[in-house]
Design a protein around this motif. Structure first.
Motif, PDB file in Angstrom:
ATOM      1  N   VAL A 109     -56.596 -74.191  76.506  1.00  0.00           N
ATOM      2  CA  VAL A 109     -55.926 -75.418  76.075  1.00  0.00           C
ATOM      3  C   VAL A 109     -54.794 -75.719  77.051  1.00  0.00           C
ATOM      4  O   VAL A 109     -53.940 -74.860  77.290  1.00  0.00           O
ATOM      5  N   GLU A 110     -54.780 -76.926  77.613  1.00  0.00           N
ATOM      6  CA  GLU A 110     -53.757 -77.303  78.587  1.00  0.00           C
ATOM      7  C   GLU A 110     -53.276 -78.728  78.318  1.00  0.00           C
ATOM      8  O   GLU A 110     -54.088 -79.607  78.014  1.00  0.00           O
ATOM      9  N   PRO A 111     -51.962 -78.976  78.434  1.00  0.00           N
ATOM     10  CA  PRO A 111     -51.468 -80.352  78.325  1.00  0.00           C
ATOM     11  C   PRO A 111     -51.574 -81.076  79.659  1.00  0.00           C
ATOM     12  O   PRO A 111     -51.456 -80.468  80.724  1.00  0.00           O
ATOM     13  N   LYS A 128     -50.461 -94.798  80.739  1.00  0.00           N
ATOM     14  CA  LYS A 128     -51.522 -93.964  80.182  1.00  0.00           C
ATOM     15  C   LYS A 128     -50.903 -92.779  79.463  1.00  0.00           C
ATOM     16  O   LYS A 128     -50.106 -92.043  80.028  1.00  0.00           O
ATOM     17  N   GLU A 129     -51.255 -92.631  78.193  1.00  0.00           N
ATOM     18  CA  GLU A 129     -50.715 -91.519  77.421  1.00  0.00           C
ATOM     19  C   GLU A 129     -51.263 -90.191  77.944  1.00  0.00           C
ATOM     20  O   GLU A 129     -52.348 -90.117  78.512  1.00  0.00           O
ATOM     21  N   GLY A 130     -50.485 -89.134  77.742  1.00  0.00           N
ATOM     22  CA  GLY A 130     -50.960 -87.809  78.086  1.00  0.00           C
ATOM     23  C   GLY A 130     -52.017 -87.342  77.097  1.00  0.00           C
ATOM     24  O   GLY A 130     -52.326 -88.010  76.109  1.00  0.00           O
ATOM     25  N   LEU A 131     -52.569 -86.186  77.347  1.00  0.00           N
ATOM     26  CA  LEU A 131     -53.634 -85.664  76.494  1.00  0.00           C
ATOM     27  C   LEU A 131     -53.631 -84.142  76.518  1.00  0.00           C
ATOM     28  O   LEU A 131     -52.924 -83.512  77.318  1.00  0.00           O
ATOM     29  N   ILE A 132     -54.406 -83.568  75.625  1.00  0.00           N
ATOM     30  CA  ILE A 132     -54.640 -82.132  75.600  1.00  0.00           C
ATOM     31  C   ILE A 132     -56.064 -81.887  76.079  1.00  0.00           C
ATOM     32  O   ILE A 132     -57.017 -82.443  75.531  1.00  0.00           O
ATOM     33  N   LEU A 133     -56.207 -81.066  77.109  1.00  0.00           N
ATOM     34  CA  LEU A 133     -57.518 -80.776  77.671  1.00  0.00           C
ATOM     35  C   LEU A 133     -58.034 -79.456  77.103  1.00  0.00           C
ATOM     36  O   LEU A 133     -57.383 -78.413  77.234  1.00  0.00           O
ATOM     37  N   VAL A 157     -53.699 -88.520  71.661  1.00  0.00           N
ATOM     38  CA  VAL A 157     -52.567 -88.219  70.786  1.00  0.00           C
ATOM     39  C   VAL A 157     -52.954 -88.395  69.317  1.00  0.00           C
ATOM     40  O   VAL A 157     -52.492 -87.645  68.449  1.00  0.00           O
ATOM     41  N   THR A 158     -53.800 -89.378  69.010  1.00  0.00           N
ATOM     42  CA  THR A 158     -54.235 -89.576  67.622  1.00  0.00           C
ATOM     43  C   THR A 158     -55.131 -88.437  67.164  1.00  0.00           C
ATOM     44  O   THR A 158     -55.013 -87.956  66.020  1.00  0.00           O
ATOM     45  N   GLU A 159     -56.017 -87.977  68.037  1.00  0.00           N
ATOM     46  CA  GLU A 159     -56.875 -86.843  67.686  1.00  0.00           C
ATOM     47  C   GLU A 159     -56.055 -85.576  67.518  1.00  0.00           C
ATOM     48  O   GLU A 159     -56.355 -84.738  66.656  1.00  0.00           O
ATOM     49  N   ILE A 160     -55.013 -85.434  68.334  1.00  0.00           N
ATOM     50  CA  ILE A 160     -54.103 -84.299  68.160  1.00  0.00           C
ATOM     51  C   ILE A 160     -53.442 -84.361  66.794  1.00  0.00           C
ATOM     52  O   ILE A 160     -53.299 -83.348  66.099  1.00  0.00           O
ATOM     53  N   GLY A 161     -53.048 -85.574  66.389  1.00  0.00           N
ATOM     54  CA  GLY A 161     -52.452 -85.741  65.057  1.00  0.00           C
ATOM     55  C   GLY A 161     -53.409 -85.348  63.951  1.00  0.00           C
ATOM     56  O   GLY A 161     -52.996 -84.772  62.935  1.00  0.00           O
ATOM     57  N   ASN A 162     -54.698 -85.641  64.125  1.00  0.00           N
ATOM     58  CA  ASN A 162     -55.688 -85.237  63.128  1.00  0.00           C
ATOM     59  C   ASN A 162     -55.762 -83.720  62.995  1.00  0.00           C
ATOM     60  O   ASN A 162     -55.830 -83.180  61.886  1.00  0.00           O
ATOM     61  N   ASN A 242     -47.410 -79.900  68.128  1.00  0.00           N
ATOM     62  CA  ASN A 242     -46.223 -80.576  67.586  1.00  0.00           C
ATOM     63  C   ASN A 242     -45.127 -80.706  68.630  1.00  0.00           C
ATOM     64  O   ASN A 242     -44.438 -81.730  68.703  1.00  0.00           O
ATOM     65  N   PHE A 243     -44.960 -79.667  69.428  1.00  0.00           N
ATOM     66  CA  PHE A 243     -43.896 -79.686  70.438  1.00  0.00           C
ATOM     67  C   PHE A 243     -44.189 -80.669  71.562  1.00  0.00           C
ATOM     68  O   PHE A 243     -43.317 -81.421  72.004  1.00  0.00           O
ATOM     69  N   ILE A 244     -45.433 -80.682  72.043  1.00  0.00           N
ATOM     70  CA  ILE A 244     -45.765 -81.448  73.244  1.00  0.00           C
ATOM     71  C   ILE A 244     -46.068 -82.913  72.953  1.00  0.00           C
ATOM     72  O   ILE A 244     -46.038 -83.747  73.872  1.00  0.00           O
ATOM     73  N   LEU A 245     -46.325 -83.264  71.712  1.00  0.00           N
ATOM     74  CA  LEU A 245     -46.760 -84.627  71.390  1.00  0.00           C
ATOM     75  C   LEU A 245     -45.787 -85.705  71.868  1.00  0.00           C
ATOM     76  O   LEU A 245     -46.222 -86.692  72.487  1.00  0.00           O
TER      77      LEU A 245
END
Length: 279
Positions: A109-111, A128-133, A157-162, A242-245
């Motif tokens: 998992v990488e930001p 462009k928003e960041g993402l989690i890869l 970011v929305t999928e991260i929220g889910n 939560n921290f990186i969002l």
């Protein structure tokens, strides 16, 4: 360039750059230094003649080419940069991540940072928003993983929220088509690459399954990789997300660029914003 340093045990030190260029009018500095084969004797030539001195010394002679000098100065600036140097430089890239290893697969998992576009005013706007890869790699043996066969899935970011909001018995799934809405050479590749990520609770409630299915008709790949995530590992993911969002949304750049003396001026300049408490 010649650099000659002489150091005595008592702490005294003499450093001379290009000693042949020293002026003979300076009676306190020798014009030349001759080191004999004896470690304890040096001959100094000054404006009033030649004299010798028996002292334990350590002599270091270093010849620097212009390229070496430039490199040395660059390294020195990196060790102790001045405010003027750092003002126009981007911070050095730092790579971080969290990897979970299991018997049949590994999950890394990488930001990924957001992107900004410059405006004519000199300001920057989030483009462009960041993402989690997520990187899924199947096992190739005992404690061995084939990262050449890894499959990627990017969380918005929305999928991260889910995922952050999942309870012990909750599940979610995300479908991605990387070529949706894109056209290359007037030939649409939409639907030829399909990725489905499912996050489901384990039957005993001890964690979640991360299951990635990839169908890629362009390179004839049909792969399914799943990995169980324990409660502790899932807690680390949730805490990291939560921290990186806010950083993925670029809010940290706004917070770092805002100064109290600029707040009212910027708010007054932005006439399109109608604050509720100003009505």
């Amino acid at each position: 360039m010649v650099s000659l340093n002489i150091t005595a045990p008592g702490g005294g030190r003499l450093s001379i750059l290009n000693p042949q260029k020293l002026s003979s009018c300076n009676s306190t500095v020798p014009i030349s230094i001759l080191v004999t084969r004896s470690k304890n004797e040096i001959f100094l030539t000054g404006p009033h003649g030649k004299y010798s001195k028996n002292v334990p010394v350590i002599v270091k002679s270093q010849y620097l080419t212009p390229q070496e000098l430039q490199q040395q100065q660059r390294f020195s600036s990196l060790k102790s940069p001045s405010p003027s140097q750092t003002a126009g430089q981007l911070p050095r890239r730092v790579y971080v991540g969290y990897t979970i290893y299991k018997g049949k697969a590994a999950l890394a998992v990488e930001p990924c940072s957001p992107e900004f576009s410059p405006l004519e005013s000199g300001a920057f706007k989030l483009s462009k928003e960041g993402l989690i890869l997520l990187q899924f790699a199947p096992a190739a043996g005992v404690r061995q993983y084939d990262w050449s066969r890894k499959q990627l899935f990017s969380l918005s970011v929305t999928e991260i929220g889910n995922i952050i909001s999942l309870g012990t018995r909750d599940s979610c799934e995300f479908f991605h088509d990387p070529h949706k809405g894109r056209r290359m050479n007037l030939c649409s590749e939409e639907g030829k690459v399909r990725k489905l990520l499912k996050v489901e609770p384990l039957p005993d409630g001890s964690g979640h399954f991360f299951n990635l299915s990839v169908q890629n008709k362009l390179i004839n790949v049909d792969e399914n990789i799943y990995i169980p995530i324990t409660k502790a590992e899932f807690a680390v993911l949730v805490s990291s997300f939560n921290f990186i969002l806010p950083y993925l949304l670029g809010w940290h750049t706004f917070a770092n660029s805002t100064r109290p003396e600029d707040a009212s001026r910027l708010n007054n300049a932005n006439s399109t914003v109608d604050y509720e408490w100003n009505r």
